[in-house]
Design a protein around this motif. Structure first.
Motif, PDB file in Angstrom:
ATOM      1  N   UNK A 206      -3.885 -18.097   2.673  1.00 21.24           N
ATOM      2  CA  UNK A 206      -4.639 -16.884   2.332  1.00 21.24           C
ATOM      3  C   UNK A 206      -4.771 -15.973   3.551  1.00 21.24           C
ATOM      4  N   UNK A 207      -5.003 -16.574   4.714  1.00 24.51           N
ATOM      5  CA  UNK A 207      -5.105 -15.793   5.954  1.00 24.51           C
ATOM      6  C   UNK A 207      -3.783 -15.078   6.240  1.00 24.51           C
ATOM      7  N   UNK A 208      -2.678 -15.800   6.079  1.00 26.16           N
ATOM      8  CA  UNK A 208      -1.355 -15.216   6.346  1.00 26.16           C
ATOM      9  C   UNK A 208      -1.099 -14.030   5.420  1.00 26.16           C
ATOM     10  N   UNK A 209      -1.414 -14.187   4.141  1.00 27.02           N
ATOM     11  CA  UNK A 209      -1.198 -13.084   3.193  1.00 27.02           C
ATOM     12  C   UNK A 209      -2.012 -11.852   3.591  1.00 27.02           C
ATOM     13  N   UNK A 210      -3.273 -12.065   3.959  1.00 27.30           N
ATOM     14  CA  UNK A 210      -4.138 -10.945   4.350  1.00 27.30           C
ATOM     15  C   UNK A 210      -3.628 -10.268   5.619  1.00 27.30           C
ATOM     16  N   UNK A 211      -3.165 -11.075   6.575  1.00 24.03           N
ATOM     17  CA  UNK A 211      -2.658 -10.525   7.832  1.00 24.03           C
ATOM     18  C   UNK A 211      -1.429  -9.656   7.586  1.00 24.03           C
ATOM     19  N   UNK A 212      -0.561 -10.080   6.680  1.00 19.24           N
ATOM     20  CA  UNK A 212       0.660  -9.318   6.418  1.00 19.24           C
ATOM     21  C   UNK A 212       0.397  -8.038   5.629  1.00 19.24           C
ATOM     22  N   UNK A 213      -0.789  -7.910   5.082  1.00 16.81           N
ATOM     23  CA  UNK A 213      -1.187  -6.638   4.480  1.00 16.81           C
ATOM     24  C   UNK A 213      -1.626  -5.672   5.585  1.00 16.81           C
ATOM     25  N   UNK A 214      -2.326  -6.205   6.581  1.00 15.52           N
ATOM     26  CA  UNK A 214      -2.821  -5.388   7.688  1.00 15.52           C
ATOM     27  C   UNK A 214      -1.710  -4.979   8.652  1.00 15.52           C
ATOM     28  N   UNK A 215      -0.767  -5.896   8.907  1.00 18.88           N
ATOM     29  CA  UNK A 215       0.308  -5.653   9.871  1.00 18.88           C
ATOM     30  C   UNK A 215       1.611  -5.380   9.122  1.00 18.88           C
ATOM     31  N   UNK A 216       2.228  -4.244   9.400  1.00 20.15           N
ATOM     32  CA  UNK A 216       3.507  -3.920   8.761  1.00 20.15           C
ATOM     33  C   UNK A 216       4.644  -3.771   9.770  1.00 20.15           C
ATOM     34  N   UNK A 217       4.307  -3.516  11.025  1.00 17.86           N
ATOM     35  CA  UNK A 217       5.329  -3.355  12.057  1.00 17.86           C
ATOM     36  C   UNK A 217       5.820  -4.720  12.535  1.00 17.86           C
ATOM     37  N   UNK A 218       7.133  -4.927  12.502  1.00 24.01           N
ATOM     38  CA  UNK A 218       7.691  -6.231  12.870  1.00 24.01           C
ATOM     39  C   UNK A 218       7.447  -6.560  14.339  1.00 24.01           C
ATOM     40  N   UNK A 219       7.513  -5.568  15.203  1.00 24.39           N
ATOM     41  CA  UNK A 219       7.253  -5.813  16.619  1.00 24.39           C
ATOM     42  C   UNK A 219       5.839  -6.320  16.842  1.00 24.39           C
ATOM     43  N   UNK A 220       4.886  -5.728  16.144  1.00 18.92           N
ATOM     44  CA  UNK A 220       3.497  -6.174  16.265  1.00 18.92           C
ATOM     45  C   UNK A 220       3.327  -7.577  15.684  1.00 18.92           C
ATOM     46  N   UNK A 221       4.017  -7.867  14.605  1.00 19.45           N
ATOM     47  CA  UNK A 221       3.915  -9.203  14.014  1.00 19.45           C
ATOM     48  C   UNK A 221       4.462 -10.264  14.964  1.00 19.45           C
TER      49      UNK A 221
END
Length: 457
Positions: free
Chosen positions: A247-262
């Motif tokens: 659930x944390x991973x799903x929420x984080x990937x909504x907030x972060x869209x830039x691959x470099x930042x990820x």
């Protein structure tokens, strides 16, 4: 029906006899008591030349045809095709009613470059397709194919993939890993909306979308692995804890869209995520990430500020005092944007001697220069607006102003805006409705390049 090497289409039954149309054009004497067709220039006893290649026979004879082994096990005809393909690097098996790709294709033709399996009955491809590493063209059109195996990425030389008139609705992400692929034909396929929209921009658009999806999924797997095995090791051992991590991973990937930042987030996961997954808040993680990112950039720029100081005050400043001066500057100038501005306009902002330098005075100079540059740009934009207003006097001023601002956003230098205003009729169309900001900018750039070329000549 495929009967040995005799490929035929089912005809219409009429009484005790059945009509069959020959597709292959050659009969290979695989039936008892049937002479080879065309071996001596004559048709075999099954072919009626007057009927344009129609094989006529009794129901018993047709049953004999159906009893012949399938194409994959025929030694005379199929073996000859395999041997020929070994020489030519191409195998053509269209319209052969194949429901599976013969295993010999993968075991004996590892150097194959072209494989034509069009218009058969294939619903899937075997994983072994990935062993054809030298395959350049794969023709699968006209099959009831539903999906492609992920192992297709093994075909690293593939350039052409024909899937038109198939039932493929979604390409696997692994297709984006084919470095040589330049042409995918997906006409008349029930693609899902996202991929269908990407395909509107051709193969490049589709490959870009698939690559983006592939990278995103890969990063999601990497983050999950990092959290499960390192950050939340204890929680990852239970189903409940694993569900919380997902659930944390799903929420984080909504907030972060830039691959470099990820990628940076994954590297610094232990610093950014709280002690327990239940306490993780994606928005809070995002704020912390931005703060850390800003601090890191400020540290990197501090080294550049130090170098700039040494260059400007070469032989005028004591080396051991430079670090202290940088710290003083950073105590007063705290915004990342201001530090970047300082570095860009350093020669205009620093006083002539190090004795005159103070952090407060430097900050005052920075603000004054920023105001001056803004005033100059605003004046240049107004000049463009006035030139356009003169050209389009029949249009509402507010409308002209809006278009002028769109055009000016494409120009970074004030000098270019002044030149654009001075020569407006050269770059702007006669009618405002025909004006496209990007075209105006392109026309200006082209004119400047031609001018520079003439001056050099």
């Amino acid at each position: 029906v495929v009967s040995g090497s005799v490929r035929v289409h089912r005809g219409v039954r009429s009484g005790p006899r059945v009509a069959w149309r020959v597709v292959s054009g050659l009969c290979w004497s695989v039936l008892p008591d049937v002479p080879a067709c065309g071996a001596d220039g004559r048709a075999c006893g099954w072919c009626d030349p007057a009927s344009g290649g129609v094989v006529a026979g009794s129901s018993r004879q047709m049953a004999a045809v159906a009893a012949v082994p399938p194409l994959t096990t025929l030694s005379p005809y199929f073996t000859s095709l395999i041997e020929q393909a070994k020489r030519t690097k191409a195998l053509h098996l269209p319209n052969a009613f194949l429901s599976a790709v013969p295993a010999a294709v993968f075991s004996q033709l590892t150097d194959l470059q072209r494989l034509d399996l069009s218009n058969n009955e294939l619903t899937t491809l075997p994983a072994a397709i990935g062993t054809l590493t030298r395959l350049e063209e794969l023709w699968l059109n006209g099959n009831p194919l539903v999906t492609l195996p992920p192992e297709l990425e093994g075909c690293s030389s593939l350039r052409v993939l024909d899937l038109h008139n198939t039932s493929v609705c979604k390409l696997p992400k692994e297709v984006s890993r084919l470095p040589m692929l330049v042409d995918i034909d997906l006409r008349n396929t029930p693609l899902k909306p996202r991929q269908a929209h990407a395909y509107e921009h051709g193969t490049v658009g589709l490959m870009t979308t698939l690559s983006h999806r592939d990278e995103r999924r890969s990063l999601k797997q990497r983050l999950t692995k990092r959290l499960v095995h390192e950050v939340y090791r204890e929680a990852g051992d239970s189903d409940e804890g694993r569900a919380a991590i997902d659930a944390v991973v799903r929420a984080v990937f909504i907030e972060f869209t830039d691959f470099g930042e990820l990628r940076s987030l994954i590297r610094n996961a232990e610093r950014l995520f709280p002690e327990h997954p239940s306490d993780a808040d994606a928005a809070a993680i995002r704020r912390t990430f931005r703060q850390l990112k800003r601090e890191n950039e400020m540290k990197k720029l501090a080294a550049e500020v130090e170098l700039k100081l040494r260059a400007i005050y070469f032989n005028m400043i004591k080396p051991e005092t430079v670090e202290g001066v940088v710290h003083a500057i950073y105590r007063v100038i705290t915004r990342l944007e201001d530090i970047k501005f300082l570095l860009h306009y350093a020669t205009k902002l620093f006083p002539p001697t190090p004795e005159e330098l103070t952090a407060e005075g430097l900050f005052d100079n920075l603000q004054a220069l920023r105001r001056k540059l803004k005033e100059e740009r605003d004046a240049a934009v107004t000049g463009v607006f006035n030139a356009m207003r003169a050209m389009y006097a029949d249009q509402e001023p507010a409308k002209v102003r809006g278009v002028a601002e769109q055009v000016c956003r494409l120009f970074r230098r004030v000098e270019d805006l002044k030149q654009l205003a001075a020569d407006a009729p050269e770059f702007f169309p006669a009618e405002l409705t025909a004006l496209r900001p990007a075209k105006v900018h392109a026309r200006y750039v082209r004119a400047q390049e031609e001018k520079n070329a003439d001056e050099e000549f």
